[in-house]
Design a protein around this motif. Structure first.
Motif, PDB file in Angstrom:
ATOM      1  N   PHE A  62       0.830  -1.200   0.000  1.00  0.00           N
ATOM      2  CA  PHE A  62       0.000   0.000   0.000  1.00  0.00           C
ATOM      3  C   PHE A  62       0.870   1.258   0.000  1.00  0.00           C
ATOM      4  O   PHE A  62       2.042   1.223   0.391  1.00  0.00           O
ATOM      5  CB  PHE A  62      -0.921  -0.015   1.222  1.00  0.00           C
ATOM      6  N   PRO A  63       0.310   2.384  -0.417  1.00  0.00           N
ATOM      7  CA  PRO A  63       1.102   3.623  -0.440  1.00  0.00           C
ATOM      8  C   PRO A  63       1.655   3.959   0.943  1.00  0.00           C
ATOM      9  O   PRO A  63       0.956   3.873   1.946  1.00  0.00           O
ATOM     10  CB  PRO A  63       0.094   4.679  -0.907  1.00  0.00           C
ATOM     11  N   PHE A  64       2.928   4.331   0.992  1.00  0.00           N
ATOM     12  CA  PHE A  64       3.595   4.742   2.232  1.00  0.00           C
ATOM     13  C   PHE A  64       2.827   5.895   2.884  1.00  0.00           C
ATOM     14  O   PHE A  64       2.333   6.783   2.195  1.00  0.00           O
ATOM     15  CB  PHE A  64       5.023   5.187   1.893  1.00  0.00           C
ATOM     16  N   PRO A  65       2.658   5.853   4.212  1.00  0.00           N
ATOM     17  CA  PRO A  65       3.303   4.981   5.191  1.00  0.00           C
ATOM     18  C   PRO A  65       2.482   3.755   5.603  1.00  0.00           C
ATOM     19  O   PRO A  65       2.801   3.109   6.586  1.00  0.00           O
ATOM     20  CB  PRO A  65       3.481   5.920   6.387  1.00  0.00           C
ATOM     21  N   ALA A  66       1.412   3.446   4.873  1.00  0.00           N
ATOM     22  CA  ALA A  66       0.565   2.309   5.228  1.00  0.00           C
ATOM     23  C   ALA A  66       1.313   0.993   5.025  1.00  0.00           C
ATOM     24  O   ALA A  66       2.223   0.894   4.210  1.00  0.00           O
ATOM     25  CB  ALA A  66      -0.707   2.328   4.394  1.00  0.00           C
ATOM     26  N   ALA A  67       0.901  -0.032   5.771  1.00  0.00           N
ATOM     27  CA  ALA A  67       1.472  -1.371   5.641  1.00  0.00           C
ATOM     28  C   ALA A  67       0.328  -2.369   5.493  1.00  0.00           C
ATOM     29  O   ALA A  67      -0.849  -2.025   5.668  1.00  0.00           O
ATOM     30  CB  ALA A  67       2.328  -1.705   6.863  1.00  0.00           C
ATOM     31  N   ALA A  68       0.677  -3.613   5.179  1.00  0.00           N
ATOM     32  CA  ALA A  68      -0.319  -4.660   4.994  1.00  0.00           C
ATOM     33  C   ALA A  68      -0.325  -5.594   6.195  1.00  0.00           C
ATOM     34  O   ALA A  68       0.695  -5.787   6.863  1.00  0.00           O
ATOM     35  CB  ALA A  68      -0.039  -5.442   3.722  1.00  0.00           C
ATOM     36  N   LYS A  69      -1.479  -6.176   6.465  1.00  0.00           N
ATOM     37  CA  LYS A  69      -1.578  -7.204   7.501  1.00  0.00           C
ATOM     38  C   LYS A  69      -2.520  -8.300   7.028  1.00  0.00           C
ATOM     39  O   LYS A  69      -3.426  -8.064   6.208  1.00  0.00           O
ATOM     40  CB  LYS A  69      -2.078  -6.607   8.823  1.00  0.00           C
ATOM     41  N   TYR A  70      -2.296  -9.507   7.541  1.00  0.00           N
ATOM     42  CA  TYR A  70      -3.142 -10.641   7.207  1.00  0.00           C
ATOM     43  C   TYR A  70      -4.523 -10.447   7.812  1.00  0.00           C
ATOM     44  O   TYR A  70      -4.661 -10.084   8.982  1.00  0.00           O
ATOM     45  CB  TYR A  70      -2.491 -11.927   7.716  1.00  0.00           C
ATOM     46  N   ALA A  71      -5.553 -10.683   7.016  1.00  0.00           N
ATOM     47  CA  ALA A  71      -6.926 -10.448   7.474  1.00  0.00           C
ATOM     48  C   ALA A  71      -7.402 -11.481   8.488  1.00  0.00           C
ATOM     49  O   ALA A  71      -8.428 -11.281   9.145  1.00  0.00           O
ATOM     50  CB  ALA A  71      -7.874 -10.433   6.271  1.00  0.00           C
ATOM     51  N   GLY A  72      -6.652 -12.591   8.620  1.00  0.00           N
ATOM     52  CA  GLY A  72      -7.033 -13.591   9.611  1.00  0.00           C
ATOM     53  C   GLY A  72      -7.760 -14.783   9.041  1.00  0.00           C
ATOM     54  O   GLY A  72      -8.004 -15.766   9.750  1.00  0.00           O
ATOM     55  N   GLN A  73      -8.118 -14.713   7.787  1.00  0.00           N
ATOM     56  CA  GLN A  73      -8.753 -15.850   7.132  1.00  0.00           C
ATOM     57  C   GLN A  73      -8.346 -15.884   5.662  1.00  0.00           C
ATOM     58  O   GLN A  73      -7.997 -14.868   5.087  1.00  0.00           O
ATOM     59  CB  GLN A  73     -10.271 -15.769   7.258  1.00  0.00           C
ATOM     60  N   GLY A  74      -8.398 -17.078   5.081  1.00  0.00           N
ATOM     61  CA  GLY A  74      -7.932 -17.230   3.715  1.00  0.00           C
ATOM     62  C   GLY A  74      -6.467 -17.635   3.679  1.00  0.00           C
ATOM     63  O   GLY A  74      -5.796 -17.715   4.713  1.00  0.00           O
ATOM     64  N   ASP A  75      -5.966 -17.895   2.489  1.00  0.00           N
ATOM     65  CA  ASP A  75      -4.596 -18.339   2.304  1.00  0.00           C
ATOM     66  C   ASP A  75      -3.641 -17.165   2.480  1.00  0.00           C
ATOM     67  O   ASP A  75      -3.663 -16.225   1.691  1.00  0.00           O
ATOM     68  CB  ASP A  75      -4.449 -18.932   0.895  1.00  0.00           C
ATOM     69  N   PRO A  76      -2.768 -17.193   3.493  1.00  0.00           N
ATOM     70  CA  PRO A  76      -1.845 -16.073   3.707  1.00  0.00           C
ATOM     71  C   PRO A  76      -0.828 -15.910   2.586  1.00  0.00           C
ATOM     72  O   PRO A  76      -0.142 -14.885   2.518  1.00  0.00           O
ATOM     73  CB  PRO A  76      -1.157 -16.425   5.036  1.00  0.00           C
ATOM     74  N   ASN A  77      -0.714 -16.899   1.710  1.00  0.00           N
ATOM     75  CA  ASN A  77       0.190 -16.783   0.581  1.00  0.00           C
ATOM     76  C   ASN A  77      -0.437 -16.048  -0.600  1.00  0.00           C
ATOM     77  O   ASN A  77       0.226 -15.829  -1.608  1.00  0.00           O
ATOM     78  CB  ASN A  77       0.650 -18.172   0.115  1.00  0.00           C
ATOM     79  N   ASP A  78      -1.714 -15.687  -0.451  1.00  0.00           N
ATOM     80  CA  ASP A  78      -2.438 -15.004  -1.521  1.00  0.00           C
ATOM     81  C   ASP A  78      -2.705 -13.562  -1.102  1.00  0.00           C
ATOM     82  O   ASP A  78      -3.249 -13.314  -0.019  1.00  0.00           O
ATOM     83  CB  ASP A  78      -3.755 -15.730  -1.801  1.00  0.00           C
ATOM     84  N   ALA A  79      -2.372 -12.631  -1.951  1.00  0.00           N
ATOM     85  CA  ALA A  79      -2.529 -11.201  -1.625  1.00  0.00           C
ATOM     86  C   ALA A  79      -3.971 -10.827  -1.261  1.00  0.00           C
ATOM     87  O   ALA A  79      -4.184  -9.872  -0.514  1.00  0.00           O
ATOM     88  CB  ALA A  79      -2.057 -10.342  -2.800  1.00  0.00           C
ATOM     89  N   VAL A  80      -4.946 -11.554  -1.754  1.00  0.00           N
ATOM     90  CA  VAL A  80      -6.346 -11.211  -1.474  1.00  0.00           C
ATOM     91  C   VAL A  80      -6.691 -11.386  -0.004  1.00  0.00           C
ATOM     92  O   VAL A  80      -7.687 -10.841   0.470  1.00  0.00           O
ATOM     93  CB  VAL A  80      -7.321 -12.032  -2.359  1.00  0.00           C
ATOM     94  N   ALA A  81      -5.879 -12.142   0.736  1.00  0.00           N
ATOM     95  CA  ALA A  81      -6.139 -12.388   2.157  1.00  0.00           C
ATOM     96  C   ALA A  81      -5.507 -11.321   3.050  1.00  0.00           C
ATOM     97  O   ALA A  81      -5.541 -11.446   4.271  1.00  0.00           O
ATOM     98  CB  ALA A  81      -5.634 -13.775   2.560  1.00  0.00           C
ATOM     99  N   TRP A  82      -4.965 -10.282   2.442  1.00  0.00           N
ATOM    100  CA  TRP A  82      -4.306  -9.220   3.196  1.00  0.00           C
ATOM    101  C   TRP A  82      -5.045  -7.905   3.019  1.00  0.00           C
ATOM    102  O   TRP A  82      -5.639  -7.643   1.977  1.00  0.00           O
ATOM    103  CB  TRP A  82      -2.861  -9.062   2.717  1.00  0.00           C
ATOM    104  N   VAL A  83      -5.018  -7.083   4.076  1.00  0.00           N
ATOM    105  CA  VAL A  83      -5.715  -5.798   4.050  1.00  0.00           C
ATOM    106  C   VAL A  83      -4.750  -4.690   4.513  1.00  0.00           C
ATOM    107  O   VAL A  83      -3.651  -4.956   4.999  1.00  0.00           O
ATOM    108  CB  VAL A  83      -6.952  -5.807   4.969  1.00  0.00           C
ATOM    109  N   ARG A  84      -5.201  -3.476   4.365  1.00  0.00           N
ATOM    110  CA  ARG A  84      -4.413  -2.324   4.791  1.00  0.00           C
ATOM    111  C   ARG A  84      -4.397  -2.271   6.314  1.00  0.00           C
ATOM    112  O   ARG A  84      -5.427  -2.346   6.977  1.00  0.00           O
ATOM    113  CB  ARG A  84      -5.037  -1.049   4.214  1.00  0.00           C
ATOM    114  N   LYS A  85      -3.214  -2.133   6.882  1.00  0.00           N
ATOM    115  CA  LYS A  85      -3.040  -2.111   8.340  1.00  0.00           C
ATOM    116  C   LYS A  85      -3.503  -0.797   8.939  1.00  0.00           C
ATOM    117  O   LYS A  85      -3.213   0.263   8.384  1.00  0.00           O
ATOM    118  CB  LYS A  85      -1.565  -2.337   8.656  1.00  0.00           C
TER     119      LYS A  85
END
Length: 411
Positions: A388-411
């Motif tokens: 995500f655009p700086f200074p935002a970071a990504a975090k795992y949403a808690g469900q779904g495959d953590p190896n897939d970007a779709v399972a991650w959201v903006r922190k």
């Protein structure tokens, strides 16, 4: 990269295959010898002119061949290539419709390399932090911060929020075999801290330091050549001859015109001309960069954020993305393949500003970014992450495959 001095056409094979006319420049000289900097014209070529002249030439050749001028023009480069991109935006705002500048080798880049090597070198040239100590240090960082993004994957997702301090591994507090001497604690702290002008190397990239900072017998550290070239830049009768004598605030250096990007303008808003011409600047870096500290991009962005009055004023034409776990331009534990060309196309042609980039970790690392083909076949990808655009970071949403970007959201 580096001092350039070579033509590397393979770096744009992906664009060539997609129908682009492509060009490269050796930046006015051959080889990676700093002697060219003694010639004012060659220094000017390296600082900015060669990129502009090559651009003008390519546009003219393309128009002559196809019978019409290119409708859009894009620049992509990493390290010295990233600096070329920033310089083009600042000095030649009409050259490119969009620029992807990665890990720009400017500003604090070389001084921080010299600082880090000095911080890890004893008077006899031996290394304070060796491979074993760096393994211990990296393990300590991961123990403290790996799970901050919700996934234990050997990657520090957001180093600025990582509160790890090397002193926590001091042999007086940590168990034997998993601790650092007082000398090693001090060296690590200095490398993270930086040289006083900007931040140093980020937490989470310690394994990459092995190449640049550790002497192996008679073989000097990887950063040795860069540091020696840096010492050659200093002028005056009392110029430092060794790293031990180096005082960063004491002397001017020959390549200031290169190290310090062209003036941001009297009000710091030189990029306004690029913005007004419709240009889009996609600046990126890597948190675990093992050659250049992220300050080389973050400092540039922060200066413009202040000058333009905040992130909202920059968002329409200038965004910064920092990729976790990636080394310099490629490699590392993190993802290192990003389709920057498509991101530039969508921004400049369709008006779709990048709200996130998808970074892929290919199962087989390529030598050059241009060797990756997008869209990437899933079978070739180990995992993917959104950035995500700086200074935002990504975090795992808690469900779904953590190896897939779709399972991650903006922190």
């Amino acid at each position: 990269g580096g001092l350039c001095g070579a033509i590397q056409m393979e770096r744009t094979d992906d664009a060539l295959i997609r129908g682009y006319a492509v060009a490269h420049t050796d930046m006015g000289h051959g080889g990676e010898d700093l002697k060219f900097a003694d010639d004012p014209q060659l220094l000017e070529d390296f600082a900015h002119r060669s990129t502009h002249v090559a651009t003008v030439l390519l546009k003219a050749v393309a128009k002559a061949h196809y019978g019409r001028a290119p409708s859009k023009s894009y620049f992509r480069g990493c390290s010295t290539g990233g600096r070329q991109g920033l310089t083009a935006a600042l000095l030649y705002p009409g050259d490119y419709d969009a620029i992807a500048a990665m890990a720009p080798a400017s500003g604090p880049a070389v001084p921080n390399i010299a600082w880090a090597l000095k911080s890890n070198s004893r008077a006899d040239g031996s290394s304070i932090l060796d491979d074993t100590a760096l393994d211990v240090l990296h393990a300590g960082v991961l123990a403290a911060c790996d799970m901050d993004d919700g996934v234990k994957d050997g990657i520090v997702g957001d180093p600025p929020s990582c509160g790890f301090e090397p002193a926590s591994l001091a042999c007086t507090t940590a168990p034997a075999g998993a601790c650092l001497s007082a000398e090693q604690v001090s060296a690590a702290a200095a490398i993270y801290r930086g040289n006083g002008f900007s931040v140093g190397f980020s937490r989470g990239g310690e394994l990459g330091w092995k190449r640049g900072l550790v002497r192996r017998g008679d073989k000097p550290p990887g950063f040795d050549g860069v540091a020696r070239n840096y010492l050659r830049r200093f002028t005056g009768p009392d110029a430092p001859k060794t790293l031990a004598e180096l005082d960063f605030a004491k002397h001017p250096v020959k390549l200031e015109a290169v190290d310090q990007l062209p003036s941001y303008g009297a009000n710091g808003k030189a990029l306004a001309a690029f913005r007004d011409a419709g240009g889009k600047l996609l600046l990126s870096h890597a948190w675990a960069d093992d050659s250049l500290t992220t300050a080389t991009a973050v400092d540039v962005y922060a200066a413009h954020e202040k000058a333009f009055g905040g992130q909202a004023a920059l968002d329409p034409f200038f965004r910064l993305f920092v990729i976790p776990g990636m080394f310099h331009c490629r490699g590392g534990a993190g993802p290192d393949a990003v389709d920057l060309l498509t991101a530039m196309e969508q921004w400049a042609e369709a008006g779709h500003a990048p709200e996130r980039l998808i970074a892929y970790k290919p199962k087989e690392m390529k030598s050059y970014p241009g060797e990756y083909r997008f869209p990437m076949t899933p079978a070739l990808v180990a995992f993917s992450r959104p950035v995500f655009p700086f200074p935002a970071a990504a975090k795992y949403a808690g469900q779904g495959d953590p190896n897939d970007a779709v399972a991650w959201v903006r922190k």
